[in-house]
Design an enzyme around this catalytic site. Structure first.
Site, PDB file in Angstrom:
ATOM      1  N   LYS A  47       0.800  -1.101   0.010  1.00 18.77           N
ATOM      2  CA  LYS A  47      -0.017   0.116   0.045  1.00 18.77           C
ATOM      3  C   LYS A  47       1.006   1.256  -0.147  1.00 18.77           C
ATOM      4  O   LYS A  47       2.207   1.240   0.266  1.00 18.77           O
ATOM      5  CB  LYS A  47      -0.832   0.117   1.213  1.00 18.77           C
ATOM      6  CG  LYS A  47       0.044  -0.168   2.470  1.00 18.77           C
ATOM      7  CD  LYS A  47      -0.779  -0.439   3.818  1.00 18.77           C
ATOM      8  CE  LYS A  47      -0.112  -0.445   4.992  1.00 18.77           C
ATOM      9  NZ  LYS A  47      -1.128  -1.139   6.159  1.00 18.77           N
TER      10      LYS A  47
ATOM     11  N   TYR B 233      15.613  29.547   9.839  1.00 20.00           N
ATOM     12  CA  TYR B 233      14.312  30.517  10.285  1.00 20.00           C
ATOM     13  C   TYR B 233      14.198  30.314  11.869  1.00 20.00           C
ATOM     14  O   TYR B 233      14.562  29.235  12.318  1.00 20.00           O
ATOM     15  CB  TYR B 233      12.912  29.654   9.869  1.00 20.00           C
ATOM     16  CG  TYR B 233      12.572  29.753   8.371  1.00 20.00           C
ATOM     17  CD1 TYR B 233      12.467  30.938   7.783  1.00 20.00           C
ATOM     18  CD2 TYR B 233      12.757  28.739   7.407  1.00 20.00           C
ATOM     19  CE1 TYR B 233      12.207  31.053   6.655  1.00 20.00           C
ATOM     20  CE2 TYR B 233      12.512  28.857   6.264  1.00 20.00           C
ATOM     21  CZ  TYR B 233      12.230  30.036   5.597  1.00 20.00           C
ATOM     22  OH  TYR B 233      11.787  30.097   4.207  1.00 20.00           O
TER      23      TYR B 233
HETATM   24  C1  PLP Z   1      -0.087  -2.119   6.772  1.00 23.53           C
HETATM   25  C2  PLP Z   1      -0.694  -3.443   7.106  1.00 23.53           C
HETATM   26  C3  PLP Z   1       0.042  -4.801   7.207  1.00 23.53           C
HETATM   27  C4  PLP Z   1       1.346  -4.820   7.030  1.00 23.53           C
HETATM   28  O1  PLP Z   1       2.172  -4.075   8.295  1.00 23.53           O
HETATM   29  P1  PLP Z   1       3.877  -3.986   8.381  1.00 23.53           P
HETATM   30  O2  PLP Z   1       3.872  -3.513   9.901  1.00 23.53           O
HETATM   31  O3  PLP Z   1       3.977  -2.672   7.347  1.00 23.53           O
HETATM   32  O4  PLP Z   1       4.322  -5.298   8.076  1.00 23.53           O
HETATM   33  C5  PLP Z   1      -0.717  -5.942   7.578  1.00 23.53           C
HETATM   34  N1  PLP Z   1      -2.052  -5.757   7.838  1.00 23.53           N
HETATM   35  C6  PLP Z   1      -2.666  -4.806   7.748  1.00 23.53           C
HETATM   36  C7  PLP Z   1      -4.083  -4.771   7.899  1.00 23.53           C
HETATM   37  C8  PLP Z   1      -2.073  -3.387   7.356  1.00 23.53           C
HETATM   38  O5  PLP Z   1      -3.005  -2.471   7.407  1.00 23.53           O
END
Ligand code: PLP
Length: 358
Positions: free
Chosen positions: A35, A257
């Site tokens: 994702k 800044y």
């Molecule tokens: C993002 C996600 C994962 C993967 O998690 P990691 O900590 O990056 O391995 C697995 N399951 C779900 C439901 C997620 O949203």
């Protein structure tokens, strides 16, 4: 063209990281979670590299899954957030995507779609303690019974849950989540999935039919007290830029800044072309390490949109055009995350489109 800010992705390392996941979870299929543009590493390139190495994919949103199918990916793809609209359900069916089912709202949509010729492959999400998405324990039986007579979903139903605290190896909540999930799904035959990267690496009893590997595939540790390298993983991403100026500053001059840093003595200041406009964290603390020509120097002053400033030291021979690494080889992103009061996930996901991926 000379590159300014760019991220080098070592795609070869991903095969090694998949192998590490297989070693620790030898009896589970691996669902690669890619994702958010594959955690900033580039969705399609990562998917193509993983194709054939893993058993399936997961993304958060329907659009991400459609993009993968349009690019020709043939393997199973699970949409972790499922669908909220009827139109999204149509897309899931048209593109042969699987969906997490977590709410009564989704059941209503499915019940209106009983005439569908093709049933949807679903993962019933059970909330075992995360309290974000999923059906509560007491709802599971009734949801199962409703879905079992719903023609719009494929049988058998699959089941999943998600950990809240698996990155804390001492938190017993994780064991409780595993026990609750096993108890609630014991009589159901479909496929089951519990573990994220932290579960894969630290909670062996969470390795069911499928494990869902995300951050570890990118060579990054899910734990605050270790780096990917220490866990035997190989990081994929190095974030680079260049020095665009080297300037003398006298003692007692303020830099940047709000003048948050005052030079304690005469020194050479390096100006690096990277800032929060590229995804470098605005909250990186004074002293956050930066590699200039392979040497660690401290960040000084505020991170601005396009630039940061580093204290090169009076004897530095660094000059405009020299290579700078913000994280990567010899400078773990996990360390930069600690310096910025965040987790490495936000750093790699936060790389902006201005950063060229090479
Ligand atoms: C993002 C996600 C994962 C993967 O998690 P990691 O900590 O990056 O391995 C697995 N399951 C779900 C439901 C997620 O949203």
């Amino acid at each position: 063209m000379i590159r300014t800010a760019y991220a080098v992705i070592n795609f070869k390392a991903i095969a090694h990281n998949v192998q590490q996941a297989r070693l620790v979870a030898p009896n589970s299929k691996i669902m690669a979670v890619i994702k958010a543009n594959a955690y900033g590493h580039g969705l399609l390139r990562v998917a193509q590299t993983l194709n054939g190495l893993v058993d399936g994919f997961a993304v958060a949103r329907v659009q991400e899954g459609v993009r993968l199918r349009k690019a020709g990916l043939q393997q199973r793809i699970v949409i972790l957030e499922g669908f909220t609209e009827c139109e999204e359900l149509q897309n899931l069916l048209n593109y042969d995507l699987e969906a997490s089912l977590h709410s009564p709202h989704q059941l209503e949509i499915l019940n209106q779609q009983q005439h569908q010729s093709k049933p949807l492959n679903t993962w019933v999400k059970i909330d075992t303690g995360m309290n974000r998405l999923g059906f509560k324990s007491h709802e599971v039986t009734s949801v199962y019974e409703q879905l079992n007579v719903c023609k719009a979903v494929k049988k058998p139903l699959n089941f999943m849950t998600h950990f809240a605290n698996a990155d804390d190896k001492n938190d017993l909540k994780t064991l409780h989540q595993i026990a609750l999930f096993n108890q609630l799904t014991a009589n159901y035959e479909g496929e089951k999935s519990i573990a994220n990267s932290a579960g894969i690496l630290a909670w062996q009893t969470s390795h069911t039919d499928w494990v869902r590997a995300g951050i570890m595939l990118f060579g990054i540790s899910p734990f605050a007290d270790s780096t990917g390298k220490q866990l035997g993983l190989q990081p994929l991403m190095s974030l680079h830029s260049r020095l665009i100026a080297v300037r003398h500053v006298a003692a007692d001059e303020t830099v940047g800044y709000s003048g948050t840093w005052t030079s304690p003595h005469e020194t050479k200041l390096g100006v690096v072309a990277i800032g929060y406009g590229d995804g470098y964290p605005r909250y990186a603390k004074m002293g956050t390490p930066v590699l200039v020509n392979g040497e660690r120097v401290p960040l000084v002053g505020r991170v601005s949109m396009d630039m940061i400033t580093v204290d090169l030291g009076l004897n530095s021979t660094a000059k405009a055009g020299d290579d700078v690494i913000l994280w990567g080889e010899n400078l773990p992103v996990e360390e930069i995350a600690i310096c910025s009061d965040t987790i490495p996930y936000t750093l790699v996901c936060g790389i902006t489109p201005r950063v060229e991926i090479v």
